[in-house]
Design a protein around this motif. Structure first.
Motif, PDB file in Angstrom:
ATOM      1  N   ASP B   7       0.860  -1.185   0.000  1.00 52.90           N
ATOM      2  CA  ASP B   7       0.000   0.000   0.000  1.00 52.90           C
ATOM      3  C   ASP B   7       0.902   1.244   0.000  1.00 52.90           C
ATOM      4  O   ASP B   7       1.461   1.617   1.025  1.00 52.90           O
ATOM      5  CB  ASP B   7      -0.881  -0.042   1.257  1.00 52.90           C
ATOM      6  N   TYR B   9       0.171   4.301  -0.224  1.00 48.65           N
ATOM      7  CA  TYR B   9      -0.383   5.493   0.427  1.00 48.65           C
ATOM      8  C   TYR B   9      -0.816   5.260   1.882  1.00 48.65           C
ATOM      9  O   TYR B   9      -1.681   5.940   2.399  1.00 48.65           O
ATOM     10  CB  TYR B   9      -1.510   6.080  -0.422  1.00 48.65           C
ATOM     11  N   ALA B  14       3.900   8.451   3.816  1.00 47.80           N
ATOM     12  CA  ALA B  14       3.645   7.845   2.506  1.00 47.80           C
ATOM     13  C   ALA B  14       3.436   8.961   1.482  1.00 47.80           C
ATOM     14  O   ALA B  14       2.937  10.021   1.828  1.00 47.80           O
ATOM     15  CB  ALA B  14       2.404   6.974   2.585  1.00 47.80           C
ATOM     16  N   PRO B  15       3.766   8.747   0.213  1.00 48.35           N
ATOM     17  CA  PRO B  15       4.383   7.523  -0.290  1.00 48.35           C
ATOM     18  C   PRO B  15       5.913   7.517  -0.232  1.00 48.35           C
ATOM     19  O   PRO B  15       6.507   6.470  -0.458  1.00 48.35           O
ATOM     20  CB  PRO B  15       3.903   7.493  -1.752  1.00 48.35           C
ATOM     21  N   GLY B  38      -1.358   2.201  -5.743  1.00 50.22           N
ATOM     22  CA  GLY B  38      -1.672   3.602  -5.437  1.00 50.22           C
ATOM     23  C   GLY B  38      -1.884   4.401  -6.714  1.00 50.22           C
ATOM     24  O   GLY B  38      -2.187   3.833  -7.768  1.00 50.22           O
ATOM     25  N   LYS B  39      -1.730   5.731  -6.580  1.00 49.51           N
ATOM     26  CA  LYS B  39      -1.968   6.620  -7.722  1.00 49.51           C
ATOM     27  C   LYS B  39      -0.881   6.416  -8.784  1.00 49.51           C
ATOM     28  O   LYS B  39       0.265   6.854  -8.622  1.00 49.51           O
ATOM     29  CB  LYS B  39      -1.978   8.075  -7.246  1.00 49.51           C
ATOM     30  N   GLU B  42       1.532   9.329 -10.152  1.00 43.90           N
ATOM     31  CA  GLU B  42       2.514   9.769  -9.159  1.00 43.90           C
ATOM     32  C   GLU B  42       3.597   8.723  -8.929  1.00 43.90           C
ATOM     33  O   GLU B  42       4.781   9.034  -8.880  1.00 43.90           O
ATOM     34  CB  GLU B  42       1.808  10.006  -7.815  1.00 43.90           C
ATOM     35  N   VAL B  66      -7.498   6.981  -1.285  1.00 44.94           N
ATOM     36  CA  VAL B  66      -6.612   6.799  -0.130  1.00 44.94           C
ATOM     37  C   VAL B  66      -7.445   6.675   1.156  1.00 44.94           C
ATOM     38  O   VAL B  66      -8.344   7.480   1.381  1.00 44.94           O
ATOM     39  CB  VAL B  66      -5.636   7.993   0.006  1.00 44.94           C
ATOM     40  N   ARG B  68      -7.655   7.380   4.875  1.00 41.19           N
ATOM     41  CA  ARG B  68      -6.948   8.265   5.808  1.00 41.19           C
ATOM     42  C   ARG B  68      -6.881   7.646   7.196  1.00 41.19           C
ATOM     43  O   ARG B  68      -7.679   6.786   7.542  1.00 41.19           O
ATOM     44  CB  ARG B  68      -7.658   9.617   5.888  1.00 41.19           C
ATOM     45  N   SER B  82      -9.403   2.157  -3.073  1.00 37.59           N
ATOM     46  CA  SER B  82      -8.295   2.677  -2.256  1.00 37.59           C
ATOM     47  C   SER B  82      -7.081   1.765  -2.442  1.00 37.59           C
ATOM     48  O   SER B  82      -7.213   0.589  -2.803  1.00 37.59           O
ATOM     49  CB  SER B  82      -8.687   2.688  -0.786  1.00 37.59           C
ATOM     50  N   SER B  83      -5.902   2.322  -2.185  1.00 38.80           N
ATOM     51  CA  SER B  83      -4.669   1.526  -2.311  1.00 38.80           C
ATOM     52  C   SER B  83      -4.713   0.327  -1.356  1.00 38.80           C
ATOM     53  O   SER B  83      -4.192  -0.747  -1.672  1.00 38.80           O
ATOM     54  CB  SER B  83      -3.454   2.403  -2.033  1.00 38.80           C
ATOM     55  N   THR B 101       0.890  -2.802   4.710  1.00 41.47           N
ATOM     56  CA  THR B 101       0.485  -1.400   4.753  1.00 41.47           C
ATOM     57  C   THR B 101       0.998  -0.755   6.039  1.00 41.47           C
ATOM     58  O   THR B 101       1.151  -1.442   7.053  1.00 41.47           O
ATOM     59  CB  THR B 101      -1.051  -1.234   4.694  1.00 41.47           C
TER      60      THR B 101
END
Lengths: 343, 343
Positions: B7, B9, B14-15, B38-39, B42, B66, B68, B82-83, B101
């Motif tokens: 994961d 993010y 992170a990241p 993830g994204k 990026e 993501v 939170r 989500s990641s 993660t």
């Protein structure tokens, strides 16, 4: 003259270390008078060697029974002639100004509640303790009296802690926090989530949740939790300095220069030890009962006992209980919460 | 080749630190393949500078959302892209052998339970962590997944912990203890008192209650508690070495010789720090779900992330989950308790 009833048979090293602590306390405070409570015959022998001026300020009060560490509060309540029960009764009768024990904290709490009663507005008295932080010190409660709590109990702990921190520790508008498993408002167990809501509505300076790693950083002046969590935090905290010193000793064996370095810096470690050692903090006040009671650590040595006795003196002199009663009358809680506080 | 879904993010740093940790892990284990989740846009930029041989062992899997740290598990479950969710799904699909993660542990737990399901016989998966003791190390669980528990959950934690300590840490007949506010059988809150009774009837090597100050002495190999208490203990423990070093620094300023001594012994302190630093312990296994998931500390740096990834590899290789399933089938619990374990 101020008098403290001392449970001679409370604590792992009783009565020897208790007697030692009393001698230290009498030396340090010439205004102190001690009711020494326990097995009269034995105790007479123990204080035989004391200076005359000390012996004159001791009154032995016979109490043949002993509350053991393993006794349940309900068992302790049945021992009417225990050193703990007789000592607390001296406060009830107005003979002693305060009481100190290093014995079974659950039993002390039960006996104090039963004998002295609670301060108006308090449903659950709590044991509070001062702990060192990077910024100075903070008060944590409950640290052992109430293992299962409801949100209104944590609110009461907050109010009592706020008063103690303000009037005794001299902190202006103390910051109150709930110990939780995350600093975000949504983090917590059933107890802390509901306590958070309740405290948010109070007039206390409530700063929200605090995590375990923030306690000693000094982010809050009063940290509230149930007595189970408080007890575990306290004991874990106490054990880590010793662990670190053991690990360090292992490492230091590896090099001649480490050894030299450690020897040079050793006095600094000693000061460190006194800074983190429970015995220098001198016992935990039992907040919420009608009487000044201090509970010292079960493993207390003479120095710890002395500090606990001197704290009992201060507790009584500062009239902490009167101030708590005033605070519980609504100064710090919104009107609609009063019901919650008093149930 | 063994593959870990990471994961990208998750965690406070992170990241960036996650990427750093992946680079370290790929360097240390040439058999490792990473699904970087993830994204995508990026992440492509982040691994641009990697060596070719590392880039070949990374597959970026796009996940635009993501989770939170402040999200509730229920919110995280709704973020299908989500990641965290996509990473765990790679394990479910059999593409990745394990998942790692450093994000929201409650969310990771919920997603892993929802996506991978529980091991047969386990009602509450738990997060376990290895901690250093004077004797070596011990496993504590739960440290954050389940803030409110019932006695049968602590029994499950005990069984899972026993298996992990025996088969992964290599301890013969691990000693299991319940964390409580006193070592006597009658000490505890409602949860630990009932758990004590339940564990006494099990076939585990149950040694009774353990107090907070005994955890690090090595008296038990597996210490069970609810996730709220476990989280607090972990965080308090982490914070104290830093506190001690701060106090020491203050003291050391007071004398030239202390300073010289501290400088000479400084390398010993560094080893100490690595011994007590969570990052060297490399993440906590999520025990009880059908998949190998490691949750690293939210504050993980690159080294912590690397260790967590490598622990995920080991978790998968050792087939810990199969062994837990066998144990839950009754090896360690008396027949009359089976009902309690499975509810």
């Amino acid at each position: 003259m101020i008098s403290v009833a001392v449970d001679a048979y409370g604590g792992d090293h009783a009565p020897q270390e208790v007697i030692k602590g009393i001698e230290f306390a009498l030396r340090e405070n010439s205004d102190l008078f001690v009711y020494l409570v326990g097995k009269e015959g034995e105790l007479k022998g123990f204080i035989k060697g004391f200076e005359d001026s000390f012996r004159k300020r001791i009154n032995i009060v016979d109490a043949p029974q002993v509350v053991r560490m393993s006794d349940k509060p309900s068992q302790a309540l049945r021992l009417k002639n225990s050193s703990m029960a007789v000592g607390i009764n001296l406060v009830k009768e107005g003979k002693a100004d305060a009481f100190m024990t290093a014995g079974n904290s659950g039993a002390a709490m039960a006996l104090a509640m039963f004998t002295l009663g609670r301060i108006k507005g308090v449903s659950r008295p709590a044991i509070a303790t001062l702990l060192p932080t990077l910024e100075g010190q903070m008060l944590m409660l409950d640290v052992g009296a109430n293992v299962d709590c409801k949100p209104q109990h944590l609110l009461e702990f907050s109010i009592m802690g706020y008063v103690y921190a303000k009037h005794v520790a001299g902190i202006d508008n103390p910051r109150v926090a709930v110990l939780s498993n995350g600093s975000e408002p949504g983090k917590g167990n059933q107890l802390t989530l509901s306590s958070y809501d309740l405290l948010s509505k109070s007039r206390l300076n409530f700063i929200g949740n605090i995590e375990g790693d923030e306690i000693y950083k000094g982010r809050a002046d009063v940290v509230v939790c149930d007595g189970f969590v408080g007890n575990v935090v306290l004991k874990v905290s106490e054990s880590i300095p010793d662990l670190i010193i053991e690990f360090l000793k292992e490492e230091i064996k590896r090099s001649f220069w480490y050894k030299i370095g450690f020897l040079l810096a050793k006095p600094a470690f000693r000061v460190l030890k006194s800074k983190t050692d429970y015995s220098s903090f001198g016992g935990a006040p039992l907040l919420g009962v009608r009487g000044s009671c201090i509970i010292s650590h079960g493993r207390s040595n003479g120095v710890a006992i002395k500090n606990a006795i001197l704290k009992a003196v201060k507790f009584s002199k500062e009239k902490v209980n009167d101030k708590i009663e005033s605070a519980m009358e609504g100064c710090f809680v919104l009107k609609e919460l009063k019901g919650a506080v008093r149930t």
